[in-house]
Scaffold this active site. Structure first.
Site, PDB file in Angstrom:
ATOM      1  N   GLU A 201       0.827  -1.222   0.000  1.00 36.49           N
ATOM      2  CA  GLU A 201       0.000   0.000   0.000  1.00 36.49           C
ATOM      3  C   GLU A 201       0.857   1.267   0.000  1.00 36.49           C
ATOM      4  O   GLU A 201       0.450   2.303  -0.521  1.00 36.49           O
ATOM      5  CB  GLU A 201      -0.954   0.011   1.188  1.00 36.49           C
ATOM      6  CG  GLU A 201      -2.078  -1.010   1.102  1.00 36.49           C
ATOM      7  CD  GLU A 201      -1.708  -2.342   1.712  1.00 36.49           C
ATOM      8  OE1 GLU A 201      -0.505  -2.557   2.044  1.00 36.49           O
ATOM      9  OE2 GLU A 201      -2.611  -3.182   1.876  1.00 36.49           O
TER      10      GLU A 201
ATOM     11  N   PHE B 243     -11.491  -7.103  13.821  1.00 38.54           N
ATOM     12  CA  PHE B 243     -10.391  -7.554  12.976  1.00 38.54           C
ATOM     13  C   PHE B 243     -10.075  -6.503  11.907  1.00 38.54           C
ATOM     14  O   PHE B 243     -10.965  -6.020  11.213  1.00 38.54           O
ATOM     15  CB  PHE B 243     -10.753  -8.884  12.318  1.00 38.54           C
ATOM     16  CG  PHE B 243      -9.688  -9.382  11.378  1.00 38.54           C
ATOM     17  CD1 PHE B 243      -8.435  -9.742  11.867  1.00 38.54           C
ATOM     18  CD2 PHE B 243      -9.909  -9.447  10.012  1.00 38.54           C
ATOM     19  CE1 PHE B 243      -7.433 -10.183  11.005  1.00 38.54           C
ATOM     20  CE2 PHE B 243      -8.916  -9.875   9.148  1.00 38.54           C
ATOM     21  CZ  PHE B 243      -7.674 -10.240   9.644  1.00 38.54           C
ATOM     22  N   GLN B 244      -8.837  -6.148  11.808  1.00 41.77           N
ATOM     23  CA  GLN B 244      -8.344  -5.136  10.868  1.00 41.77           C
ATOM     24  C   GLN B 244      -9.037  -3.787  11.034  1.00 41.77           C
ATOM     25  O   GLN B 244      -9.253  -3.067  10.073  1.00 41.77           O
ATOM     26  CB  GLN B 244      -8.431  -5.630   9.420  1.00 41.77           C
ATOM     27  CG  GLN B 244      -7.439  -6.762   9.146  1.00 41.77           C
ATOM     28  CD  GLN B 244      -7.259  -7.073   7.674  1.00 41.77           C
ATOM     29  OE1 GLN B 244      -8.146  -6.861   6.869  1.00 41.77           O
ATOM     30  NE2 GLN B 244      -6.091  -7.601   7.324  1.00 41.77           N
TER      31      GLN B 244
ATOM     32  N   LYS C 283     -17.375  -0.959   5.454  1.00 39.24           N
ATOM     33  CA  LYS C 283     -17.720  -1.953   4.433  1.00 39.24           C
ATOM     34  C   LYS C 283     -19.214  -1.970   4.134  1.00 39.24           C
ATOM     35  O   LYS C 283     -19.627  -2.076   2.980  1.00 39.24           O
ATOM     36  CB  LYS C 283     -17.253  -3.333   4.917  1.00 39.24           C
ATOM     37  CG  LYS C 283     -17.363  -4.423   3.872  1.00 39.24           C
ATOM     38  CD  LYS C 283     -16.753  -5.716   4.380  1.00 39.24           C
ATOM     39  CE  LYS C 283     -16.752  -6.776   3.285  1.00 39.24           C
ATOM     40  NZ  LYS C 283     -16.150  -8.042   3.777  1.00 39.24           N
TER      41      LYS C 283
ATOM     42  N   MET D 258      24.202   9.444   2.963  1.00 41.86           N
ATOM     43  CA  MET D 258      24.051  10.720   3.656  1.00 41.86           C
ATOM     44  C   MET D 258      24.266  10.540   5.164  1.00 41.86           C
ATOM     45  O   MET D 258      24.840  11.409   5.826  1.00 41.86           O
ATOM     46  CB  MET D 258      22.674  11.322   3.363  1.00 41.86           C
ATOM     47  CG  MET D 258      22.524  12.760   3.827  1.00 41.86           C
ATOM     48  SD  MET D 258      23.719  13.871   3.056  1.00 41.86           S
ATOM     49  CE  MET D 258      22.767  14.490   1.660  1.00 41.86           C
TER      50      MET D 258
END
Lengths: 604, 169
Positions: A78, A140-141, A190, A514
């Site tokens: 993602e 969940f999630q 959802k 760096m």
């Protein structure tokens, strides 16, 4: 603003008060699920491509996407989707769109959203959320992504009422692309995407708390013009705001009229031709001697679409110490945030720069004989030109046949040559980023895409994918490092799957360069965990993930390697074995004065 | 001009879930010093009024105002610092009041034009509204009697005269 096509039946009430346009009489022909509404709204916004990754809470949305005709690019993380949407937006000037599922999908977007926020990039992120009855129960999630992204979005929404979904999407796109742009997140439970309702996309947005400024005070512009007439040593300091507002032509016109030398922030590169004699280069920590000296010695500094970041100013008290500062910006909160401002010009640069040009074309001004090459600025122009010619950016070339000691600056110069200076250059973050800023002569706007404010390693590859998707006919050249590339190297699969011909130069010095440079200068060469000795084989990595892989170990072979890369179809990774202990110079130590640079050749 | 003073801002915001978190989150992450913050409904059901008391110089105040102004849910910010405003705060004070000291506490309450809203054989609850300095003065006297518990609302403010904050310039 992109055209908004009509997507549903006109009910003859378009001319109503914008605040009420959403409460239209439902039309039976526009009944659909929330997921389908998202698709219709994206089409209404003119979106052609979205970057995303499916998961449980966005299954209904992906089902609607399946036969929607919208182009979806499956990234392999993602984070890649968020950065690709950002790169697409920067390369095209349009709104980038990304989609992720709830929970970890959403949190994986966070760095990309923060990155877009810091650089004012218009991105709309859609996240799935657990269904409303499960919300707030550690399901969940489940994660509170609107809470998490509160400080890194321009605005965010959670949609708890299907009726509000179309209007919310309309508002999100409007907020993302107007005023000072930025990312907007829409979190959709959802069950909202699964429920059916009546769809009508509003034509107008009316947000009483959000009215982006366009025009400001004309008196302020006139005052700015008067200061320009009075100034003996003026400098024009341009930034990312010039890119966002597409006002690079106005900048060129102002310089034509006034002969004022130009310096740029990292984000402003490309808005003024890098090969113009009056362009002095990048200002700040790794700025050129001429640019930093010009800012330190000027009597008038015109900051245009800049935010006076600490990497630009160095020690604030010694920044432009002898100058009046005029600040042109759309965001009133930027005025006086970091530096004292004598004349604030708040407004869209499209308005303020046009207004300034009108003042400058006025007879009184022209009478001052201020034009390039024949004006009162001759002495100042000679001074800055002398700084530029006496202390240019330079490096010592290596032995062309020595192994693994290619000068990175030389690679950048060769990339410039093989691309005729016309590539869209994308970078990751670190030494290679600064070399790309310094040694590629940036001549075109929207063609140097880099993570400025957040400094996000791992940004480059997905951003290059987004840029290539947005500008399919152009050469997109990613300059990355052996550290940065690995932070999102899974996106090589995305590039090969989409057959995107991105050229990827890995500046491989087997260090986090760096970090190592700072450890060398400021931590007694104690190279704590900056050494990447167990380095990956980037050629095999490229090949394993469906890309071409090349390796160049000698300076003599750099040109041939690049030409070979240009001739190959599809994505190419070129592993350049560069000089491991090369430093980015000149350098102003953090918090130091711009006038005190380390490592200015020929002084050394 | 750059000395630190107290400023009062009336911030009118959309009455939406999470709006207070947007305001307070912004103030804390930008490191502004907040003396008090008070939120409540208004004459318009979809508008919440938040009264902020900020300590800082003029530059800080300018930054607070312009950063808050960028929040999409913020409708209007009015500076209520000038003398032409009514400032009030409400305090509830639970003070130890055994019978032998109760009378003198009641005297104090009357002098301050406060009210006793609960009586118990060991304690009183006093309600006091007024400017913060007046509440502070009452508390200063009551502390010798033993303040068991204290709740203060933070300042709320209205401008004098007919013009509401939402119509001010």
């Amino acid at each position: 603003m992109s055209a908004v096509p009509e997507v549903n039946v006109r009910s003859g009430v378009e001319e109503r008060d914008p605040a009420t346009v959403c409460q239209e009489v439902p039309n039976p022909s526009t009944r659909m699920t929330g997921a389908q509404m998202v698709i219709e709204a994206l089409k209404a916004e003119g979106v052609e491509v979205v970057f995303g990754y499916p998961g449980g809470a966005v299954l209904p949305l992906y089902d609607a996407l399946y036969d929607s005709g919208l182009r979806h690019i499956l990234t392999r993380h993602e984070a890649g989707a968020a950065h690709a949407a950002d790169g697409y937006a920067r390369a095209t000037g349009r709104v980038g769109v990304c989609i992720a599922t709830s929970g970890p999908g959403a949190t994986n977007l966070v760095t990309g959203i923060a990155n877009a926020y810091m650089d004012s990039v218009p991105v709309v992120a859609f996240t799935g959320q657990v269904a409303l009855p499960l919300l707030g129960r550690d399901s969940f999630q489940e994660v509170d992504i609107t809470g998490i992204t509160l400080p890194i979005t321009k605005h965010n929404f959670i949609v708890k009422d299907l009726q509000r979904l179309p209007r919310t999407i309309k508002e999100a796109f409007y907020i993302a692309r107007t005023g000072r742009p930025g990312p907007v997140l829409i979190d959709i439970p959802k069950d909202i995407t699964q429920t059916e309702g009546y769809y009508r996309y509003p034509k107008e947005v009316s947000l009483r708390g959000y009215r982006p400024i366009f025009e400001g005070s004309i008196e302020a512009v006139e005052q700015a013009a008067e200061e320009i007439v009075r100034a003996r040593r003026p400098v024009l300091f341009i930034g990312g705001g010039v890119t966002i507002s597409n006002t690079w032509n106005s900048i060129r016109e102002i310089v034509e009229l006034t002969g004022i030398p130009v310096v740029s922030s990292l984000m402003g590169l490309g808005n003024f031709p890098g090969d113009d004699p009056l362009f002095l280069g990048m200002v700040g920590m790794h700025g050129t001697y001429a640019a930093n000296m010009a800012v330190s010695e000027c009597d008038l500094l015109l900051g245009i679409g800049v935010r006076f970041d600490d990497r630009v100013t160095g020690k604030i008290d010694e920044f432009a110490p002898n100058a009046k500062i005029i600040h042109f910006d759309i965001d009133p909160a930027e005025i006086g945030k970091n530096v004292r401002v004598d004349v604030p010009v708040v407004g869209d640069l499209r308005w303020s720069l046009s207004a300034l040009l009108e003042c400058l074309k006025d007879d009184d001004f022209v009478a001052c004989d201020h034009r390039r090459g024949r004006g009162r600025l001759d002495e100042w122009q000679e001074t800055v030109t002398r700084w530029k010619t006496e202390r240019p950016l330079t490096y010592r070339q290596s032995d062309p046949d020595a192994e693994c000691s290619i000068k990175p600056q030389y690679v950048i110069e060769e990339i410039y040559r093989v691309t005729d200076g016309n590539a869209v250059v994308v970078t990751d973050v670190g030494q290679h980023q600064m070399w790309a800023a310094q040694y590629y002569t940036h001549k075109r706007p929207r063609s140097f895409i880099t993570s400025g404010g957040l400094g996000t390693m791992g940004y480059g590859l997905p951003a290059a994918i987004g840029a290539q998707v947005g500008r399919p006919g152009e050469v997109v050249f990613l300059v990355s490092g052996d550290g940065s590339l690995l932070m999102n190297c899974q996106e090589l699969v995305t590039a090969s799957e989409q057959r995107l011909p991105v050229k990827i130069a890995v500046f491989n010095n087997m260090y986090l360069g760096m970090v190592r440079q700072w450890q060398e200068f400021f931590f007694g060469k104690r190279y704590s965990h900056s050494c990447l000795n167990g380095s990956a084989d980037y050629v095999k990595l490229a090949e394993a993930l469906g890309c071409n892989g090349l390796r160049v170990t000698k300076a003599r072979d750099v040109r041939a390697g690049l030409e070979r890369a240009m001739s190959l179809n599809g994505p190419v990774v070129i592993d350049f074995r560069i000089c491991p202990e090369e430093n980015v110079l000149p350098m102003v130590p953090a918090g130091g004065s711009l006038a005190k640079m380390m490592g200015c050749f020929p002084e050394g | 001009m750059n000395s630190e003073t107290i400023h009062t801002l009336a911030v009118l915001v959309e009455n939406r879930p999470g709006v207070l978190a947007r305001i307070s989150g912004l103030l804390s992450r930008r490191a502004f010093n907040i003396e008090s913050i008070a939120a409540g409904p208004t004459e318009e059901p979809d508008v919440t009024r938040i009264t902020l008391v900020v300590r800082g110089n003029e530059d800080t105040l300018g930054q607070v105002t312009s950063q808050l102004g960028k929040l999409v849910d913020v409708i209007k910010i009015a500076d209520m610092t000038s003398g032409n405003c009514v400032h009030r705060e409400l305090a509830l004070i639970k003070v130890a009041a055994p019978e032998e000291r109760r009378r003198s506490i009641i005297d104090i309450v009357e002098i301050f034009r406060a009210k006793i809203v609960d009586v118990h054989k060991e304690a009183l609850v006093i309600e006091m509204s007024g400017e913060e300095t007046k509440i502070d003065a009452l508390l200063d006297i009551l502390k010798d009697y033993g303040i068991i518990e204290l709740a203060r609302t933070g300042r709320i403010t209205l401008g004098r005269g007919p013009v509401p904050a939402k119509a001010s310039t």
